[in-house]
Design an enzyme around this catalytic site. Sequence first.
Site, PDB file in Angstrom:
ATOM      1  NE  ARG A  59       4.939 -22.546 -14.317  1.00  0.00           N
ATOM      2  CZ  ARG A  59       5.517 -22.660 -15.504  1.00  0.00           C
ATOM      3  NH1 ARG A  59       6.245 -21.652 -15.975  1.00  0.00           N
ATOM      4  NH2 ARG A  59       5.409 -23.753 -16.218  1.00  0.00           N
ATOM      5  N   GLY A  60       2.632 -18.680 -13.707  1.00  0.00           N
ATOM      6  CA  GLY A  60       1.441 -18.898 -14.516  1.00  0.00           C
ATOM      7  C   GLY A  60       0.685 -17.644 -14.905  1.00  0.00           C
ATOM      8  CG  ASP A  62      -3.319 -19.456 -13.280  1.00  0.00           C
ATOM      9  OD1 ASP A  62      -2.107 -19.273 -13.511  1.00  0.00           O
ATOM     10  OD2 ASP A  62      -3.742 -20.310 -12.478  1.00  0.00           O
ATOM     11  NE  ARG A  64       2.590 -12.675 -16.657  1.00  0.00           N
ATOM     12  CZ  ARG A  64       3.816 -12.246 -16.359  1.00  0.00           C
ATOM     13  NH1 ARG A  64       4.010 -10.979 -16.075  1.00  0.00           N
ATOM     14  NH2 ARG A  64       4.841 -13.071 -16.349  1.00  0.00           N
ATOM     15  N   GLY A  91      17.368  -7.385 -22.869  1.00  0.00           N
ATOM     16  CA  GLY A  91      18.795  -7.667 -23.015  1.00  0.00           C
ATOM     17  C   GLY A  91      19.422  -8.246 -21.764  1.00  0.00           C
ATOM     18  CD  GLU A 125      11.583 -16.293  -9.533  1.00  0.00           C
ATOM     19  OE1 GLU A 125      11.438 -16.004 -10.712  1.00  0.00           O
ATOM     20  OE2 GLU A 125      10.680 -16.173  -8.680  1.00  0.00           O
TER      21      GLU A 125
END
Length: 1123
Positions: A59-60, A62, A64, A91, A125
């Site tokens: 998450r986030g 930072d 990534r 898609g 997830e």
Amino acid sequence: MASSKAFQIKLVVFVAVLLISKFKGMEENMISENSYSYKDKTLAFPAPQIKYDVFVSFRGADIREGLLSHLIKAFYQKQIFAFVDEKLERGDDISEALLGAIEKSLISLVIFSQDYVSSRWCLEELVKIVECREKDGHTVIPVFYKVDPSDVRYQKDTFANVFVEHEKRYRKIKVQNWRTALKSSADLSGFHSTNFRNDAQLVDQIVDIISSRLNDMHQVKSKGLVGIHKPIAQLESLMLKESEDVRVIGIWGLGGIGKTTIGEEVYNRMCPEYESCCFLANVREESERHGILSLKKQLFSTLLNEENLRIELTKGLPDYVEKRLGRMKVLIVLDDLNDSDQLETLIGAHDWFGSGSRIIITTRDKQVLVGEAEDIYQVEALDCDESLELFILNAFKQNQFEMEYCELSRRVVKYAKGIPLVVKVLAQLLRGKQKDIWESQLEKLKRMPNKKVHDILRLSYDDLDRQEQQIFLDIACFFNGLKLKLEYINVLLKDHDYSVAAEMERLKDKALIIISDQNIVSMHDIIQEMAWEIIHDGSAEYPGNQLRLWDSHDIYQVLKTNRGSEAIRSISFNFSAVKDLQLSQEIFAKMSKLRFLNFYSNISQEAFYSSDGLPSSWNKALYLPQGLDSFSNELRYLSWMHYPLDSLPTNFSAENLVILDLSFNLMEKLWCGVKNLENLKILRLYNSLRLTMLPNLSKARNLEILVIRKSYSLLCVHASVFGLNKLEILDLGGCISLRQLRSHIHLSSLCYLSLAGCVRLQDLSVTSENMEELNLELTGIQQLPASFGRQRKLETLRLGLSDIQSLPEAIKNLTRFKYLSIRYCWDLRALPELPPSVEYLDATGCTSLKRVLFPSSAALQLKENRKSILFWNCLKLDQHSLDAIGLNAEINLMKFAYQHLSALTHDYHKDNDNEAIYVYPGSDVPKWLVYRTSHDYVNVDISSSAAPHSPPLGFIFCFVIPRIVSDGFAFRFTISVGEDEGNNVKFYMERPLEKIVSDHVYLVYDHRLTHFLNSRSNVEDQQRLKIKVAVVTQTGKSDYVPVKLKGFGVSPIKASEYRNFFRKMELVDRKRKVEALHSGNTSLERFCFQDQKTYLDFIQEINYVDGCWKFKHHQFTNYSYSC
């Protein structure tokens, strides 16, 4: 004349029931014979297509741009194919794509950061990741990046604040699933960023572990290991890696089941996480060769990496060794232990080892682990698909499977019964061979087990003492397959009044026998064959001199030549293939020590009888033209199917008999006089066609089970039977000549009595204070015994197709009563009030039934727990009764739904108590259901439940079923949501076999439906659900014919609505009491309130306005009262 006609009708019905049951039995046999089936896709076993090595959940921005960017670079360099959401194809629906990516990844890497739990997407997830781990053994590696693992595990600190907001925005069930997933994943061993100097070091460690895990997985595949991921995942959970305690984990199961393989894989995967490791293989064998002290030295030399370590004591360790070990976190696997002393010598006390150490022990003997292991994992056999996959991997060269070997492969796998060792040995034996060789080997296996398999399994037998071995061989050669309970086996095998309970427990701990939840003793087929081979190995002499005979060919020779001997202890003879075997009248004269005798046939019993009910002319499998002199006086178990004589020998001694079974005989009497039967516990005379009466059984003081079913000539039951104080089961079903069963003695222990099919029976006075089930179906009984009400333990009463005309009012006092069947009781006109304990009532086809009584107050009905109430084709019910049934349905279904709302997160597939139904004549959806329509769909507003922090909904359904002129077995209902009819849930309901002569209301609360609709409401994330229904009926030809409903209704239920409903029912009761007061009946009703003032105040406050009762003020709406 009328009674004669009624009898003829019942006799026809009885025969029809027999034919139907025969047909069903044949159908079940067909299913059973084909139950060992496999998915016939191609036999290529395409496991879920793996597209990714690693799925990264994070998450986030930072994460990534920081840690994740370094991880992706490292993955690329190591050729590790990782999935992150930026790779999502344009898609795609992100939700479905992410779920698919998780399923198609080998490993999930979960990076827990401060912002992780703020994302609903991440939490969904995580739920999927944990689900894959529990279901398929999916590997999960958590990374705690600048967060405390305990904060994640228990949602503390900033995580707690986030979840406060979640609980405001999302439904309770969803939030609870998130919490569970967080705890499950945070309990796993992973990486804590504070333990590393910088991110670079953390990334290196993560990549190394993932590389190692991927390598392990590829090795598993290359080794041809099948079905191993799930046991490994379960063992990893038992390891509790985060715990600082020293833990011992046991892996237990029979030989060849895969214990060592599982232990090796766990060791290989986990070894890098420990300071030192040792896998000590074949402890049993190595200790016999070199002594246990040698193994102890090897173990600690390996752990301390010191080749010349000196250890000379079996107990304890040198001080310097103990101090060094106490500072080390170690992983030890001790493979194939068979003795508790070995365990004490090798690992002594837990404090020898450092914090967090883990010791895994594989053994065939559960007793080795008792008191030592914190957890014991029992290895189960492979399922059918896994067994076949393993066989194909080992029997054929890389995917070069030829379909002509398909059926032969199935036969091999069926023989192996899921034991990996057997599967692999047979695969290697048959690899590259022609089909005729396969056929030959399969035939040989029927006579002689494979030597390699036999030698490995025999090790468990060799560990037994002499007494245990004898009992094991008795079970293998005689008792396996008889489905006897442990208590009877113990009595049959006891020696000189010494119990064998300890020996039986020992066999169970060695995984040599199986004791089911119902206490039935059995044995794996492979183990049984090993036992047979042990006997063959130990005796090359003539079969007549062996202790135990089970081989049909051997027994045939012994009986034909009359060469039995004193040595013979047991005979179990399947004479299915035998014809015209003439036995000498002295056939058992030499077998003076014979204890267990079983002559049986696998041929269907109907084949033995011609159309007149007498034995077929060809059936002379075993016959005694000169009669029979005697049996052994030592007999404890005697079962002779189709016993050919008209009675037992005159000098027959029964004092040692525990079980006597002479089913399908032509005896006219058992014996003359009174026999000593003090040890007899079970007497079965099923289908004794010529038996007219029973002998005096007064000395069978310990008799527990007496079965005389389908003895068509039986006229009476000897009075001595009613004096048997330990008799628990009396089955006289199908004795069509029996006219009465009377006794002045109130039986004390009888808990089951069946007279089903005794069509002439009209007089019954037998009762028992311990009676739990009474079956009077298809009898001429018109009234129940006067003392019926004394049977306070009665749970089940079956009266279907009987002449019963009324039921006693005392039935409402039976507090344990749960099941009442009055199907097709055509003379029954009224049904009295039933006790609150009744859960199942089947009144299908009661065509004369007019009146049904219920408790007078809603408060009493709210104490009920009805689950199935059926009034199919009861068209004479008066309107008052129909209204009462409708109200009772509303009360019970509302209560049932409320009780099950808290269980929506449970695995409903394992819950047999997940449905409540009502069926009664009617053409309209009841008005209390919120949504009603004549269409096949309804739009349900769920906005209140979709609100933040709202609990789940329950759903009560109503289907108005039209008149149906065709016969059938069942209805199938298909419920779908929205336009996606492929995403649905199906459920079935039995229907009357004959036509349905009028419209019927079918009300149901089904836990599966509620679970499905709640899950769909989460996915759809809408304010309204479009619920559709499609119905078909299954005809006698197994065709499905569409049914157009006359009405469809749905009512969503919340806990608060049930509480309001409960209060409304209290108010209804008060209203009725006031009505009674105004009619002048005050003497009793005024005392239903807490005190006189409350009563007087209530009278003053309530008014009858516009056709209903209303209060002037509100203070009385919550008043409680008691009656």
